[in-house]
Design a protein around this motif. Sequence first.
Motif, PDB file in Angstrom:
ATOM      1  N   THR A 203       0.803  -1.227   0.000  1.00 51.22           N
ATOM      2  CA  THR A 203       0.000   0.000   0.000  1.00 51.22           C
ATOM      3  C   THR A 203       0.834   1.274   0.000  1.00 51.22           C
ATOM      4  O   THR A 203       0.291   2.358  -0.197  1.00 51.22           O
ATOM      5  N   LYS A 204       2.131   1.170   0.213  1.00 49.48           N
ATOM      6  CA  LYS A 204       2.976   2.369   0.245  1.00 49.48           C
ATOM      7  C   LYS A 204       2.887   3.122  -1.087  1.00 49.48           C
ATOM      8  O   LYS A 204       3.092   2.552  -2.152  1.00 49.48           O
ATOM      9  N   GLY A 205       2.528   4.400  -1.022  1.00 46.22           N
ATOM     10  CA  GLY A 205       2.433   5.227  -2.221  1.00 46.22           C
ATOM     11  C   GLY A 205       1.246   4.926  -3.105  1.00 46.22           C
ATOM     12  O   GLY A 205       1.201   5.405  -4.257  1.00 46.22           O
ATOM     13  N   ILE A 206       0.265   4.191  -2.609  1.00 44.69           N
ATOM     14  CA  ILE A 206      -0.859   3.771  -3.457  1.00 44.69           C
ATOM     15  C   ILE A 206      -1.705   4.961  -3.917  1.00 44.69           C
ATOM     16  O   ILE A 206      -2.274   4.948  -5.012  1.00 44.69           O
ATOM     17  N   ILE A 207      -1.768   6.018  -3.101  1.00 43.93           N
ATOM     18  CA  ILE A 207      -2.588   7.182  -3.462  1.00 43.93           C
ATOM     19  C   ILE A 207      -1.726   8.145  -4.284  1.00 43.93           C
ATOM     20  O   ILE A 207      -1.100   9.079  -3.766  1.00 43.93           O
ATOM     21  N   ASP A 208      -1.690   7.884  -5.582  1.00 39.01           N
ATOM     22  CA  ASP A 208      -0.905   8.721  -6.491  1.00 39.01           C
ATOM     23  C   ASP A 208      -1.825   9.359  -7.533  1.00 39.01           C
ATOM     24  O   ASP A 208      -3.052   9.184  -7.491  1.00 39.01           O
ATOM     25  N   HIS A 209      -1.255  10.092  -8.463  1.00 37.28           N
ATOM     26  CA  HIS A 209      -2.064  10.805  -9.449  1.00 37.28           C
ATOM     27  C   HIS A 209      -2.862   9.839 -10.307  1.00 37.28           C
ATOM     28  O   HIS A 209      -4.036  10.109 -10.627  1.00 37.28           O
ATOM     29  N   ALA A 210      -2.265   8.709 -10.670  1.00 41.70           N
ATOM     30  CA  ALA A 210      -2.974   7.739 -11.512  1.00 41.70           C
ATOM     31  C   ALA A 210      -4.211   7.212 -10.809  1.00 41.70           C
ATOM     32  O   ALA A 210      -5.281   7.080 -11.422  1.00 41.70           O
ATOM     33  N   LEU A 211      -4.090   6.880  -9.522  1.00 45.40           N
ATOM     34  CA  LEU A 211      -5.249   6.382  -8.788  1.00 45.40           C
ATOM     35  C   LEU A 211      -6.300   7.477  -8.636  1.00 45.40           C
ATOM     36  O   LEU A 211      -7.499   7.236  -8.873  1.00 45.40           O
ATOM     37  N   LEU A 212      -5.891   8.677  -8.267  1.00 42.98           N
ATOM     38  CA  LEU A 212      -6.848   9.767  -8.068  1.00 42.98           C
ATOM     39  C   LEU A 212      -7.580  10.103  -9.360  1.00 42.98           C
ATOM     40  O   LEU A 212      -8.751  10.522  -9.327  1.00 42.98           O
ATOM     41  N   SER A 213      -6.930   9.903 -10.484  1.00 34.48           N
ATOM     42  CA  SER A 213      -7.552  10.200 -11.784  1.00 34.48           C
ATOM     43  C   SER A 213      -8.736   9.292 -12.086  1.00 34.48           C
ATOM     44  O   SER A 213      -9.543   9.590 -12.977  1.00 34.48           O
ATOM     45  N   LYS A 214      -8.853   8.183 -11.359  1.00 33.27           N
ATOM     46  CA  LYS A 214      -9.937   7.228 -11.596  1.00 33.27           C
ATOM     47  C   LYS A 214     -11.174   7.506 -10.746  1.00 33.27           C
ATOM     48  O   LYS A 214     -12.184   6.829 -10.885  1.00 33.27           O
ATOM     49  N   LEU A 215     -11.103   8.508  -9.858  1.00 27.96           N
ATOM     50  CA  LEU A 215     -12.277   8.881  -9.072  1.00 27.96           C
ATOM     51  C   LEU A 215     -13.319   9.567  -9.953  1.00 27.96           C
ATOM     52  O   LEU A 215     -12.992  10.153 -10.983  1.00 27.96           O
ATOM     53  N   ARG A 216     -14.559   9.518  -9.512  1.00 29.47           N
ATOM     54  CA  ARG A 216     -15.657  10.105 -10.291  1.00 29.47           C
ATOM     55  C   ARG A 216     -15.668  11.628 -10.109  1.00 29.47           C
ATOM     56  O   ARG A 216     -15.951  12.128  -9.024  1.00 29.47           O
TER      57      ARG A 216
END
Length: 316
Positions: A203-216
């Motif tokens: 889970t280290k670093g899981i909240i990155d720009h790529a992940l946030l870009s998938k939010l609605r």
Amino acid sequence: MQAPAKGRVLLSVAGFDPQHWRDMLSAGREVVLERERPVDSSIHYAVVWNRHPGLLSGLPNLKAIFSGGAGVDHLFADPELPDVPIVRVVADNLTQHMSEYVVWRVLDHHRQGFLYRAQQRRKAWIEPPQPPADRVSVGIMGLGELGRAAARALLALGFRVNGWSRSGTPADGVTAYGGGEGLDAFLAATDILVVLLPLTPATKGIIDHALLSKLRRDNPLGGAVLINAGRGLLHNGADILRALDDGVLKEASLDVFETEPLPETSRLWTHERVFVTPHAAAASDPVHLAKSMLEQMDARDRGEPLRNLVDRKAGY
């Protein structure tokens, strides 16, 4: 016949008042802040938080380690960590405080708190549209004790709640997603992302720009929102700022950071759409924790099993 003396407790809690902890734990055990010799057989238990590697080596009679806070990543960072049971913190007041924090931040974003504060500074009397809670989807990453309690509180307020965990653990009223295969669908269904994950290598670093870009982003709030009250190393601060600047995120509430205290030079302090708290969402209080720890130590001495054990393979 005199009862045998109880093994001593080594107490080492960086960032907390050690005397407060010592006073509480001394009700049932002799507590020491430092061991007396390189190999100390008198210490049977340890209560620790964010201490230096090697602290727990040379304790041949150590029976269990108690984490002084909700996370246990600080223990697994020690290459000399003894192979004894690790007990994680579970306390009603800690769970209550986290639920309060999550509800507070979700409601502030939902009810346009950032906008109203900006309007107050301008003395502007404008009423923005207010969507009902049942049109807003809150996604909780991490459905452990804290995540499930926060979900119950949000459901009671009428929010739709999604949950994501490694195993896809079900929870009443929550739409559950699991594993890597369920992550994208979870994010696509989430307007406000609440991060309560443990910190592990996975889970280290899981909240990155790529992940946030998938939010609605096309949602009743006018954009996606991030709330991180888990661990600071779960997110990338530069990526959060980038997501705010390019419209991937509307707003963020952050209680934890990669470096703590948050450096004064960080732009997170001054960003108009970031709310900062100093790792205060759910602080450990020995008044509520020490009694349970002492009870568990006595149970272990009687040969009874410990509760709330950390899964070493999973890392939490």
